[in-house]
Design an enzyme around this catalytic site. Structure first.
Site, short mmCIF file in Angstrom:
data_model
loop_
_atom_site.label_atom_id
_atom_site.label_comp_id
_atom_site.label_asym_id
_atom_site.label_seq_id
_atom_site.Cartn_x
_atom_site.Cartn_y
_atom_site.Cartn_z
N GLU A 195 -6.67 6.72 -5.93
CA GLU A 195 -5.07 7.14 -6.56
C GLU A 195 -5.43 6.67 -8.11
O GLU A 195 -4.67 6.95 -8.92
CB GLU A 195 -4.02 6.54 -5.82
CG GLU A 195 -3.85 7.27 -4.35
CD GLU A 195 -2.56 6.91 -3.88
OE1 GLU A 195 -1.31 6.76 -4.51
OE2 GLU A 195 -2.44 7.30 -2.67
N GLY A 197 7.05 11.69 -9.66
CA GLY A 197 5.56 11.62 -10.22
C GLY A 197 4.68 11.70 -9.03
O GLY A 197 3.58 11.62 -9.12
N TYR A 210 7.86 16.42 1.69
CA TYR A 210 8.35 16.34 0.50
C TYR A 210 8.11 17.47 -0.44
O TYR A 210 6.93 18.15 -0.23
CB TYR A 210 7.56 15.17 -0.29
CG TYR A 210 7.91 13.39 0.25
CD1 TYR A 210 8.87 13.34 0.96
CD2 TYR A 210 7.07 12.60 -0.29
CE1 TYR A 210 9.03 12.11 1.53
CE2 TYR A 210 7.10 11.74 0.32
CZ TYR A 210 8.26 11.11 1.05
OH TYR A 210 8.32 9.94 1.81
N SER A 259 0.66 -1.15 0.10
CA SER A 259 0.08 0.08 -0.05
C SER A 259 0.93 1.15 0.23
O SER A 259 0.27 2.23 -0.11
CB SER A 259 -0.98 0.05 1.36
OG SER A 259 -0.08 -0.10 2.34
N TYR A 263 2.32 1.82 -7.70
CA TYR A 263 0.94 1.44 -6.59
C TYR A 263 -0.29 1.68 -7.15
O TYR A 263 -0.98 1.00 -7.54
CB TYR A 263 1.16 2.54 -5.24
CG TYR A 263 0.04 2.45 -4.47
CD1 TYR A 263 -0.40 1.03 -4.14
CD2 TYR A 263 -0.75 3.31 -4.41
CE1 TYR A 263 -1.74 0.97 -3.18
CE2 TYR A 263 -1.92 3.10 -3.66
CZ TYR A 263 -2.41 1.95 -2.97
OH TYR A 263 -3.46 2.03 -2.32
N PRO A 280 10.11 14.93 7.55
CA PRO A 280 10.47 14.99 6.11
C PRO A 280 9.47 15.45 5.39
O PRO A 280 8.75 14.51 5.04
CB PRO A 280 11.15 13.61 5.76
CG PRO A 280 10.56 12.81 6.76
CD PRO A 280 10.08 13.43 8.04
N LYS A 301 3.57 5.98 6.75
CA LYS A 301 2.48 7.01 5.98
C LYS A 301 2.62 8.45 6.75
O LYS A 301 2.98 8.53 7.98
CB LYS A 301 1.02 6.38 6.12
CG LYS A 301 1.08 5.00 5.40
CD LYS A 301 0.81 5.13 3.80
CE LYS A 301 1.18 3.75 3.33
NZ LYS A 301 0.02 2.73 3.76
P1 NAD Z 1 -1.58 -1.79 4.92
O1 NAD Z 1 -0.40 -1.71 4.32
O2 NAD Z 1 -1.55 -1.03 6.62
O3 NAD Z 1 -1.97 -3.14 5.26
C1 NAD Z 1 -2.05 -4.23 4.26
C2 NAD Z 1 -2.10 -5.53 4.82
O4 NAD Z 1 -2.27 -6.71 3.53
C3 NAD Z 1 -0.86 -5.91 5.65
O5 NAD Z 1 -1.30 -6.42 6.81
C4 NAD Z 1 -0.11 -6.99 4.95
O6 NAD Z 1 0.60 -7.71 5.74
C5 NAD Z 1 -1.12 -7.51 4.00
N1 NAD Z 1 -0.90 -8.21 2.92
C6 NAD Z 1 0.11 -7.70 1.93
N2 NAD Z 1 0.54 -8.49 1.00
C7 NAD Z 1 -0.42 -9.72 1.33
C8 NAD Z 1 -0.45 -10.88 0.69
N3 NAD Z 1 0.19 -11.03 -0.39
N4 NAD Z 1 -1.29 -11.89 1.13
C9 NAD Z 1 -1.93 -11.62 2.45
N5 NAD Z 1 -1.72 -10.39 2.85
C10 NAD Z 1 -0.93 -9.22 2.56
O7 NAD Z 1 -2.60 -1.01 4.13
P2 NAD Z 1 -4.05 -0.16 4.48
O8 NAD Z 1 -3.69 1.07 4.72
O9 NAD Z 1 -4.75 -0.93 5.55
O10 NAD Z 1 -4.88 -0.61 3.11
C11 NAD Z 1 -5.70 -1.47 3.01
C12 NAD Z 1 -6.35 -1.45 1.57
O11 NAD Z 1 -6.78 -0.09 1.65
C13 NAD Z 1 -5.58 -1.52 0.35
O12 NAD Z 1 -5.80 -2.30 -0.37
C14 NAD Z 1 -5.15 -0.09 -0.08
O13 NAD Z 1 -4.89 -0.29 -1.50
C15 NAD Z 1 -6.22 0.31 0.23
N6 NAD Z 1 -6.46 1.88 0.56
C16 NAD Z 1 -5.56 2.51 1.66
C17 NAD Z 1 -5.66 3.78 1.89
C18 NAD Z 1 -4.98 4.32 2.87
O14 NAD Z 1 -5.20 5.63 3.24
N7 NAD Z 1 -4.38 3.52 3.80
C19 NAD Z 1 -6.57 4.65 0.96
C20 NAD Z 1 -7.15 4.26 -0.09
C21 NAD Z 1 -7.13 2.72 -0.24
P1 TYD Z 2 1.09 8.95 2.36
O1 TYD Z 2 0.69 8.78 3.53
O2 TYD Z 2 2.53 8.06 1.70
O3 TYD Z 2 -0.17 8.81 1.35
P2 TYD Z 2 -0.16 8.83 -0.47
O4 TYD Z 2 0.96 9.15 -1.02
O5 TYD Z 2 -0.73 7.43 -0.57
O6 TYD Z 2 -1.25 9.81 -0.57
O7 TYD Z 2 1.63 10.64 1.69
C1 TYD Z 2 0.65 11.55 2.00
C2 TYD Z 2 1.11 12.74 1.65
O8 TYD Z 2 2.42 13.11 2.49
C3 TYD Z 2 1.81 12.64 -0.16
O9 TYD Z 2 1.60 13.78 -0.74
C4 TYD Z 2 3.36 12.44 0.28
C5 TYD Z 2 3.58 13.42 1.56
N1 TYD Z 2 4.58 12.70 2.39
C6 TYD Z 2 5.74 13.54 2.87
O10 TYD Z 2 5.70 14.72 2.59
N2 TYD Z 2 6.59 13.02 3.70
C7 TYD Z 2 6.39 11.73 4.02
O11 TYD Z 2 7.53 11.39 4.88
C8 TYD Z 2 5.76 10.89 3.59
C9 TYD Z 2 5.39 9.40 3.96
C10 TYD Z 2 4.61 11.58 3.03
#
Ligand code: NAD
Ligand code: TYD
Length: 339
Positions: free
Chosen positions: A127, A278, A210, A85, A153, A208, A192
């Site tokens: 995204e 990107g 970006y 993710s 991603y 940090p 994140k």
């Molecule tokens: P995360 O990275 O915290 O959790 C992902 C989980 O999937 C982890 O526990 C990992 O061990 C498991 N995993 C990874 N590869 C695997 C595999 N091959 N088989 C089984 N398990 C596996 O991610 P998250 O933030 O909880 O995101 C969950 C879902 O929501 C993802 O599909 C992500 O694309 C989507 N999503 C997340 C966000 C966000 O802001 N976090 C936003 C939009 C969409």
């Molecule tokens: P992120 O939490 O990685 O989510 P996404 O890229 O999927 O939106 O990043 C959120 C925003 O924060 C993104 O614009 C990148 C920025 N960012 C930083 O500026 N510094 C950091 O260390 C990280 C991880 C993200």
């Protein structure tokens, strides 16, 4: 109902498990996770005490293991959260993103078809729509916005969505898809933005940011997202895509300053670093369709949600301090060491 939640030891998957166990105490939940660096079984400690919850360690790309699981359990609903993710990691090493996010989705959908699971839900992301310009606040992502991805991603997530729609059309897979904006809340891995900044603040480490920190994200409290997924997955709207957003656009720098202020730390901790390759400029979701069809709207104001989130990281230091050691430290050094 018997529900399979993949990615259950990750951030949103675990929050979803807790939401479902609380809201539907009669349902059975099987939480599956490969326990990659992002999966933490400790997160499910409380769920594991509930007899309605069972954990299975498996990889969604392992077709034999997934087939055996579907043969043994008659699932009524499969919700696929499992994914790689983190955008920055996908820029370093796209391969694992394609394997897990695309091929893993295919394996799950094949099993859902073979065992005639009545419903499959794919958790996707805003995204897949690429980004919006900063100077056009009137533009929002709708479900009709063209797919136009920027990172490995987002390309892998978009590919999974397309495959899911192909399985729906070609094989009649009873599927739905949801695409949400950036989530925040408890149990988010501290790579994140929000948890990383909280953790660094508490350690008086540089924050940090970006580029210039002007990129905009639309922040959604994770529990609001879980409610929306639950509504979509239990609805009769097979074949539909739903956007889920917080109506809450903020620049990264504003988020970082807010966290510094809440923790009483100086802005001198902010360090501007080389921009992400990107880097998407702005995400903003129009959630009108899910509001009209299913009556969902975000309930948590960012001002409340962020305080709750910061409090959670303050009271659960053990949870994130353990995972910010070891392998993660090596990753951090690699990504930020001489950036
Ligand atoms: P995360 O990275 O915290 O959790 C992902 C989980 O999937 C982890 O526990 C990992 O061990 C498991 N995993 C990874 N590869 C695997 C595999 N091959 N088989 C089984 N398990 C596996 O991610 P998250 O933030 O909880 O995101 C969950 C879902 O929501 C993802 O599909 C992500 O694309 C989507 N999503 C997340 C966000 C966000 O802001 N976090 C936003 C939009 C969409
Ligand atoms: P992120 O939490 O990685 O989510 P996404 O890229 O999927 O939106 O990043 C959120 C925003 O924060 C993104 O614009 C990148 C920025 N960012 C930083 O500026 N510094 C950091 O260390 C990280 C991880 C993200």
């Amino acid at each position: 109902m018997k529900i399979l939640v993949t990615g259950a030891a990750g951030f949103i998957g675990a929050n979803f498990v807790y939401y479902e166990l609380g809201r539907f105490p009669d349902d059975e939940i099987v939480g599956l996770d490969a326990l990659t660096y992002a999966g933490n079984l400790e997160t499910l400690d409380e769920a594991l005490k509930n007899p309605k919850f069972k954990f299975v360690k498996a990889d969604i790309t392992d077709a034999a293991a997934i087939d055996a699981l579907f043969a043994a359990e008659a699932f009524d609903l499969v919700i696929n959260f499992a994914a790689e993710s983190h955008v920055d990691r996908s820029i370093e090493d796209p391969g694992i993103f394609l394997r897990t996010n695309i091929l893993g989705t295919q394996v799950l959908m094949d099993a859902a078809l073979k065992y005639k699971v009545p419903r499959y839900h794919q958790v996707s992301t805003d995204e897949v729509y690429g980004d919006l310009p900063l100077n056009r606040p009137d533009l929002l992502f709708t479900e009709r916005t063209p797919i136009h991805t920027s990172s490995p991603y987002s390309a892998s997530k978009a590919s999974a969505d397309l495959l899911c729609q192909a399985y729906l059309r070609t094989f009649g897979l009873p599927a739905t898809i949801s695409r949400c904006s950036n989530n925040y809340g408890p149990y988010q891995f501290p790579e994140k933005l929000i948890p990383l900044m909280i953790a660094n603040c508490l350690a008086d480490k540089p924050l940090p940011v970006y580029g210039e920190g002007l990129n905009v994200r639309d922040w959604l409290y994770v529990v609001d997202h879980c409610k929306a997924i639950d509504l979509v997955a239990r609805s009769d709207r097979i074949g539909e895509v739903y956007n889920i957003g917080g109506h809450n656009e903020m620049t990264n720098i504003d988020i970082v300053k807010l966290i510094l202020k809440a923790l009483g730390k100086p802005e001198s901790l902010i360090t501007y670093v080389t921009d992400r390759k990107g880097h998407d400029m702005r995400y903003a979701i129009d959630p009108q369709k899910i509001t009209t069809d299913l009556g969902w709207a975000p309930e948590t104001m960012f001002a409340d949600g962020i305080v709750r989130t910061i409090d959670w990281y303050l009271t659960n230091r053990d949870w994130w301090e353990r995972i910010t050691s070891g392998e993660y430290l090596a990753y951090y050094e690699k990504m930020y060491g001489d950036r």
